[in-house]
Every structure is written in C-alpha cells, then in structure tokens.
Design an enzyme around this catalytic site. Structure first.
Site: not given
Ligand SMILES: Cc1cccc(C(=O)O)c1OC(=O)C1CC1
Ligand SMILES: [Zn+2]
Length: 308
Positions: A147, A151, A162, A230, A235
């Site tokens: 993941h 990015h 973003y 967010d 997310h």
């Molecule tokens: C845990 C976390 C918090 C904030 C942003 C991200 C981010 O990288 O967008 C994040 O990591 C993920 O979403 C990965 C898939 C678990």
């Molecule tokens: Zn991410």
C-alpha cells in the site's frame, strides 16, 4: 564497484523467519539490498522512536547476518516486504523501483512512539510500531508495505491529488495493489491490525461497510478537506472504488485486473481524475489490453457502485 552482497535471515513481527538481502562491509552486515535490478538500493533504517527530525534514521547492522533481535523484527519485515514489492513491480510490469528509474527505496521503522500509522512521505516510507492495541508494528503486513510503496508509484505517475475523489482513488489503488500482493483475502492490514482480536482488519475490499466505508455513491461521504475530514474522506470514500475493484477481479480474474489497473494508473489517470474518469481509464485500459468482455465487466463493476 559491486559491493559484496550477502544472504541473511531474520525474525519478523509475527515471530516468523524470513530471508534478507544484506550488504557486508566494515566486517558487519547492513540491512541494505543491492542485489535488485537497479543502481539504487533498498535501505531499511531505524528511527529509534524519533520523529520527522530524526529521519532517515540509523543503519541497522548485525554481526552474524541473523537479524533475530526483538528490536529488529519490524525492520526485518519492512526490508523483506519492500524487496517483494520491488520484485512484483519489476517482474509483472518491468517497472524498476517506484519511479521506474531505479531510485533508492528507503524504509524507516520505529518511527515515533505508539504510532498507529504508516506512510509514504514523498521520498521514503515510515512505519510506526503501533500501540499494541490498534496495531502491531505496521511493516508486519505485506499488504501495508505494498500500500505504502504504491503511493510512491502513484506519486511518480498519475500523481492523484490527495483529496476528495482523486485522493480516494489514490487510496484505492494502494489498497488494490495491497490486495495483489496479499491475495489470500479481501482484507487490508489484517496481519497487524488489533493483535488481540482475530478476524478483523483495517478495511475490506469485498465489504467496505464492515469498517464504515461506503460501497456505493449513494453513501458517498461529503467531508471537509482538512486533517480531521480525512482530506475529503480519502480513506472513507475509497470504499467505492475498492468495491468496484472487487467486482472487477471476481469477473475477469487477478492476472488481467492487475495489468489493467497498472496501465490505468501509469498511463491514463491524471492528478485531478475523479471516479468517472477512473471508470473510463480502466475501461480504456481493458480495451487496449484485452477486449470488450473485460471492458464490459469493468463498466458493470462501476455501475454497481453507482459510478456511470
Ligand atoms: C494506517 C494508516 C494511517 C494513515 C494513513 C495511511 C495510508 O498509508 O494512507 C495508513 O496506512 C494504511 O492505510 C495502510 C493500508 C494500511
Ligand atoms: Zn494510503
């Protein structure tokens, strides 16, 4: 000057043993992988719980090339999984590192204290240790490493802004390639999420609603472009393209889907692409690579989530 490479091993976050590509110099072994098909290196470093001002952190060394200390577990997985994701993008698509130019891949573990986050911060990855309740050390899951590194791929290609729908697409492409690296289930982050509870995850591609994400446009969340919003719900609203990906992969299979998703991300999508543009980009990519059966499956997948 070809540096001397070594085949090490180590213990990961979940107590499992895994192989490591290491570098031997000054009579010790470093978590540096120079055996990849590029001039760059894969470096994994230790921030010793410092914050942004301590980055990129400190070298991680071991005198016998067996990285089995508890303090080394997060680094073992960050290093091993970064190599796996490099190999995936190289073997599947011929992409050399995240930017296609063989740039160094830098991962820093033990970022901050009790940090329930992982991130690509524009030039490197950082991994928190988690607080032991919400997360175990976050590099312990290959779908999380994929993941984060995706990015970097996105920033070097479509460069999706973003925020709002482009940001939700940015998030979704990272989750979808996280799935491609960990295709045993439709969950994201399950290996390190809530270590005290079995069977749950950070997100689900098959059922976004499970973790309070929409799976249809009629549930789209309008949120402010702020940290607490967010950034317009990147997310949260990613559940909609994630569900479309779930339908697509079930309809045409993983092999074709990953080629279509990679082509859309690296050739057709642009910084301000929205969900409707992503639908078109994926349909066009399917048509370029395969034909109308695959293109129609994608069209249906996105109609099923209310994007036409
Ligand atoms: C845990 C976390 C918090 C904030 C942003 C991200 C981010 O990288 O967008 C994040 O990591 C993920 O979403 C990965 C898939 C678990
Ligand atoms: Zn991410």
């Amino acid at each position: 000057n070809k540096v001397k490479e070594a085949a090490g091993s180590g213990t990961g976050v979940l107590g499992d043993s895994k192989s490591l590509n290491t570098h031997f110099e000054n009579n010790t072994y470093y978590l540096v992988d120079s055996t990849k098909q590029m001039d760059g290196r894969i470096y994994t470093l230790d921030n010793r719980n410092g914050g942004f001002n301590s980055l990129p952190g400190y070298d991680i060394t071991d005198s016998d090339n067996r990285f089995t200390e508890t303090s080394q577990r997060a680094a073992v997985d960050a290093h091993h999984y970064a190599g796996k994701v490099f190999d995936y993008y190289y073997n599947k698509f011929g992409r050399v590192s995240y930017d296609g130019n063989g740039s160094d891949i830098i991962s820093t573990v033990h970022f901050d204290t009790n940090y329930n986050n992982a991130a690509w911060i524009g030039n490197q990855m950082i991994y928190g240790d988690g607080d032991g309740k919400v997360f175990a050390p976050l590099s312990g899951a290959i779908d999380i490493v994929a993941h984060e590194l995706t990015h970097a791929v996105t920033d070097s290609s479509a460069n999706l802004v973003y925020e709002f729908q482009p940001g939700a697409l940015n998030e979704s492409f990272s989750d979808v390639f996280g799935f491609f690296l960990d295709p045993n289930d439709w969950m994201i982050g399950e290996d390190v999420y809530t270590p005290g509870r079995e069977g749950d995850a950070l997100r689900s591609l098959s059922n976004p609603n499970l973790y309070d994400q929409p799976d249809h446009m009629n549930e789209y969340r309008t949120l402010p472009n702020t940290e607490e919003g967010d950034y317009g719900g990147v997310h949260i609203n990613s559940g909609i393209p994630n569900k479309a990906a779930y339908y697509t992969i079930n309809a045409i299979g993983r092999a074709k889907s990953e080629k279509i998703y990679y082509r859309a991300l690296t050739i057709y999508l642009t910084p301000n692409s929205d969900f409707a543009s992503a639908r078109q980009a994926l349909i066009q990519s399917a048509t370029d690579l395969y034909g109308s059966t695959e293109a129609n499956a994608i069209s249906s997948a996105w109609s099923n989530v209310g994007v036409n």
